[in-house]
Structure formats: structure tokens, C-alpha cells
Design a protein around this motif. Structure first.
Motif, PDB file in Angstrom:
ATOM      1  N   PHE A 116       0.884  -1.170  -0.010  1.00  0.00           N
ATOM      2  CA  PHE A 116      -0.145  -0.130   0.035  1.00  0.00           C
ATOM      3  C   PHE A 116       0.883   1.327   0.089  1.00  0.00           C
ATOM      4  O   PHE A 116       0.176   2.388   0.008  1.00  0.00           O
ATOM      5  CB  PHE A 116      -0.829  -0.011   1.021  1.00  0.00           C
ATOM      6  CG  PHE A 116      -2.040  -0.794   1.133  1.00  0.00           C
ATOM      7  CD1 PHE A 116      -3.408  -0.469   0.836  1.00  0.00           C
ATOM      8  CD2 PHE A 116      -1.944  -2.310   1.731  1.00  0.00           C
ATOM      9  CE1 PHE A 116      -4.532  -1.411   0.818  1.00  0.00           C
ATOM     10  CE2 PHE A 116      -2.900  -3.231   1.595  1.00  0.00           C
ATOM     11  CZ  PHE A 116      -4.082  -2.613   0.837  1.00  0.00           C
ATOM     12  N   ALA A 117       2.127   1.099   0.007  1.00  0.00           N
ATOM     13  CA  ALA A 117       3.068   2.155   0.107  1.00  0.00           C
ATOM     14  C   ALA A 117       2.881   3.387  -0.763  1.00  0.00           C
ATOM     15  O   ALA A 117       2.723   4.485  -0.694  1.00  0.00           O
ATOM     16  CB  ALA A 117       4.522   2.023   0.199  1.00  0.00           C
ATOM     17  N   ARG A 147      -6.927  -3.488  -1.564  1.00  0.00           N
ATOM     18  CA  ARG A 147      -5.873  -3.022  -2.226  1.00  0.00           C
ATOM     19  C   ARG A 147      -6.334  -2.841  -3.775  1.00  0.00           C
ATOM     20  O   ARG A 147      -6.137  -1.641  -4.475  1.00  0.00           O
ATOM     21  CB  ARG A 147      -4.555  -3.558  -2.130  1.00  0.00           C
ATOM     22  CG  ARG A 147      -3.432  -3.022  -2.770  1.00  0.00           C
ATOM     23  CD  ARG A 147      -2.111  -3.927  -2.854  1.00  0.00           C
ATOM     24  NE  ARG A 147      -2.490  -4.746  -3.795  1.00  0.00           N
ATOM     25  CZ  ARG A 147      -2.564  -4.543  -5.231  1.00  0.00           C
ATOM     26  NH1 ARG A 147      -2.170  -3.331  -5.608  1.00  0.00           N
ATOM     27  NH2 ARG A 147      -2.616  -5.535  -6.078  1.00  0.00           N
ATOM     28  N   ARG A 148      -6.787  -3.522  -4.179  1.00  0.00           N
ATOM     29  CA  ARG A 148      -7.304  -3.677  -5.603  1.00  0.00           C
ATOM     30  C   ARG A 148      -8.293  -2.507  -5.919  1.00  0.00           C
ATOM     31  O   ARG A 148      -8.319  -1.873  -6.817  1.00  0.00           O
ATOM     32  CB  ARG A 148      -7.982  -5.149  -6.194  1.00  0.00           C
ATOM     33  CG  ARG A 148      -6.779  -6.040  -6.411  1.00  0.00           C
ATOM     34  CD  ARG A 148      -7.105  -7.285  -7.539  1.00  0.00           C
ATOM     35  NE  ARG A 148      -8.377  -7.935  -6.757  1.00  0.00           N
ATOM     36  CZ  ARG A 148      -8.288  -8.901  -5.782  1.00  0.00           C
ATOM     37  NH1 ARG A 148      -7.087  -9.131  -5.609  1.00  0.00           N
ATOM     38  NH2 ARG A 148      -9.599  -9.278  -5.483  1.00  0.00           N
ATOM     39  N   ALA A 149      -9.279  -2.448  -4.947  1.00  0.00           N
ATOM     40  CA  ALA A 149     -10.216  -1.626  -5.015  1.00  0.00           C
ATOM     41  C   ALA A 149      -9.952  -0.112  -5.027  1.00  0.00           C
ATOM     42  O   ALA A 149     -10.351   0.918  -5.768  1.00  0.00           O
ATOM     43  CB  ALA A 149     -11.537  -1.881  -3.962  1.00  0.00           C
ATOM     44  N   LEU A 150      -8.875   0.053  -3.977  1.00  0.00           N
ATOM     45  CA  LEU A 150      -8.471   1.601  -3.828  1.00  0.00           C
ATOM     46  C   LEU A 150      -7.298   1.872  -5.172  1.00  0.00           C
ATOM     47  O   LEU A 150      -7.067   3.063  -5.128  1.00  0.00           O
ATOM     48  CB  LEU A 150      -7.297   1.424  -2.712  1.00  0.00           C
ATOM     49  CG  LEU A 150      -7.966   1.456  -1.271  1.00  0.00           C
ATOM     50  CD1 LEU A 150      -7.033   1.418  -0.131  1.00  0.00           C
ATOM     51  CD2 LEU A 150      -8.887   2.516  -1.007  1.00  0.00           C
ATOM     52  N   SER A 151      -6.992   1.066  -5.817  1.00  0.00           N
ATOM     53  CA  SER A 151      -6.113   1.306  -6.950  1.00  0.00           C
ATOM     54  C   SER A 151      -6.931   1.748  -8.183  1.00  0.00           C
ATOM     55  O   SER A 151      -6.332   2.401  -9.283  1.00  0.00           O
ATOM     56  CB  SER A 151      -5.463   0.052  -7.628  1.00  0.00           C
ATOM     57  OG  SER A 151      -6.332  -0.898  -7.981  1.00  0.00           O
ATOM     58  N   ASP A 152      -8.233   1.741  -7.982  1.00  0.00           N
ATOM     59  CA  ASP A 152      -9.223   2.279  -8.919  1.00  0.00           C
ATOM     60  C   ASP A 152     -10.109   3.527  -8.183  1.00  0.00           C
ATOM     61  O   ASP A 152     -11.220   3.106  -8.076  1.00  0.00           O
ATOM     62  CB  ASP A 152     -10.178   1.335  -9.714  1.00  0.00           C
ATOM     63  CG  ASP A 152     -10.875   1.956 -10.771  1.00  0.00           C
ATOM     64  OD1 ASP A 152     -10.737   3.047 -11.416  1.00  0.00           O
ATOM     65  OD2 ASP A 152     -11.934   1.426 -10.924  1.00  0.00           O
TER      66      ASP A 152
END
Length: 243
Positions: A116-117, A147-152
Motif C-alpha cells: 500500500f506504500a 488494495r485492488r479496490a483502492l487502485s481504482d
């Protein structure tokens, strides 16, 4: 040629007290004494002392050295075991250094979980705190889905984070309405995040309480009202989602 205790210790690059300690615990045999009572150490004592020092440098405990003395096979097994332990330690330290490099490169808090950095660099302090809580509550598959959700990200995420505590009801309702499509997509694309507390290592009840405390303490009143409206929208959507 014979050496005194001090001479033996000097040659072996150790101390007299260490030599005496090895005598006391039975690792180093007592030497013969001269007519005047002084100890007379020879090559076997020096080689023995050097062996003990070398094994200690390799990380072998004194108790293990004693057991190795009487069995060459046990000695090799002990060295193999030490090698495997060191290999595991090196792998862990290598991983830790890689994680530290990312934390330092992106200047994010130490509690930022692995993976997540890069994205956490853009998070507000509130979001970073929530992420730390999620990392301890969620299991690994759920955290990876998060993490995948936050990447979008959705544009409304930033609006929600900046929403003032004294936002009007109209502003709250409007933001909830505009956040709803993103919330629906997240439930569709990342089903692991639905009822994530059920799979928490802490147990569902404890995880639910932790998450509830985090939400209440980290979000302001207007943000909590937005979340309440989103939950109502989710409940209204539920009948349509059923087959």
C-alpha cells in the motif's frame, strides 16, 4: 611447548575468564600442571578453544557445542539446521528492507501495510489511520481485494474525505447519491469486501466492533450521515440484487 592460561587466551584472541568459564562447564578439559602448580596448555587445548570460538561465531550455543563433541553426524546436523535458520532470517530481513525502502521512498507512516506504500502517499491522515485498522482486521485475501479496490479510486472519494462536519443535509444527500454508483461497482467487482468481517482473524463480532469504533472516531458527523445514507441505498438495492 606449554602455555599459561593468559598465553593461551591471548593466542586464541579471547580472555582468561572465558577460558575458565569453559573449564567450569566442561567444554575445555583441564590441562596438566607443572611441578609448581601452574597450568600447562598445549596444542590440543588451543585447537579445542579455537573450535569453540569458531562455533560460537557461527551462532552455535554452548550447550549445543557440548552435544556436538561426541557425534560428528550431530555436528553436521546442527550446522545444517543453523544454515536453514540463517537462510530464513536473511529472507525475512531482505523482505523487511524492501518494505522499508518503499516506506521511505514514498514517505508514508510505518504502519502502512505491505503493498500500500505507493497509494498511501496520497492518503489523508484519516485514510492512513483507517488503512492501518483494516490491515489488522481483514484477512489477507480481503486486504488484497481492498488494495485492488483502492487502485481504482472514484472522484467522490476525495470529496467525502474533505466533507466538513457542518455540511448541510442537502450536501450530504447529494454526495451519497453520487457515491452510490461507485459503491455498487465495488460490491460487484470486489465481492470479497462484502461482509468482510466474517473472515476476520479476530472473529466477526470483534472485527465489527473494531471497524465501528474506527468509523465513529475517525469520521466527522456529516461523513457518518453520508455512510448512513449509503447503507440505506444498499438496503434499497438488495431486493433488486436477488434472483
Amino acid at each position: 611447548m606449554a602455555w599459561s592460561t593468559q598465553q593461551l587466551a591471548t593466542i586464541a584472541n579471547t580472555t582468561v575468564n572465558t577460558v575458565r568459564h569453559y573449564h567450569r562447564i566442561g567444554l575445555l578439559p583441564q590441562p596438566e600442571r607443572s611441578g609448581n602448580g601452574y597450568k600447562r596448555y598445549g596444542i590440543p587445548h588451543l585447537v579445542r578453544l579455537l573450535r569453540i570460538r569458531r562455533l560460537r561465531e557461527l551462532g552455535i550455543a554452548l550447550t549445543q557445542i557440548a552435544a556436538m563433541d561426541h557425534d560428528d553426524a550431530a555436528s553436521l546436523d546442527e550446522l545444517r539446521s543453523l544454515d536453514a535458520e540463517l537462510s530464513t532470517t536473511i529472507e525475512r530481513l531482505t523482505r523487511v528492507r524492501a518494505e522499508l525502502a518503499l516506506l521511505l521512498a514514498h514517505e508514508v507512516p510505518a504502519q502502512t501495510p505491505p503493498g500500500f506504500a505507493e497509494m498511501a502517499q496520497e492518503f489523508s491522515p484519516r485514510q492512513q489511520s483507517l488503512l492501518a485498522v483494516y490491515a489488522t482486521v481483514f484477512d489477507e485475501p480481503t486486504l488484497e481485494a481492498f488494495r485492488r479496490a483502492l487502485s481504482d479510486p472514484d472522484p467522490t472519494d476525495e470529496e467525502f474525505d474533505r466533507l466538513p462536519a457542518d455540511a448541510t443535509d442537502a450536501d450530504v444527500a447529494d454526495l451519497a447519491r453520487r457515491m452510490a454508483p461507485a459503491a455498487r461497482r465495488q460490491r460487484r467487482d470486489h465481492p470479497e469486501l462484502v461482509d468482510a468481517a466474517e473472515r476476520s482473524p479476530h472473529g466477526e463480532a470483534a472485527a465489527g466492533l473494531i471497524l465501528a469504533h474506527a468509523v465513529v472516531e475517525l469520521y466527522n458527523p456529516a461523513q457518518l450521515r453520508v455512510l448512513q445514507r449509503l447503507d440505506q441505498i444498499r438496503q434499497d438495492d438488495a431486493p433488486a440484487d436477488r434472483p
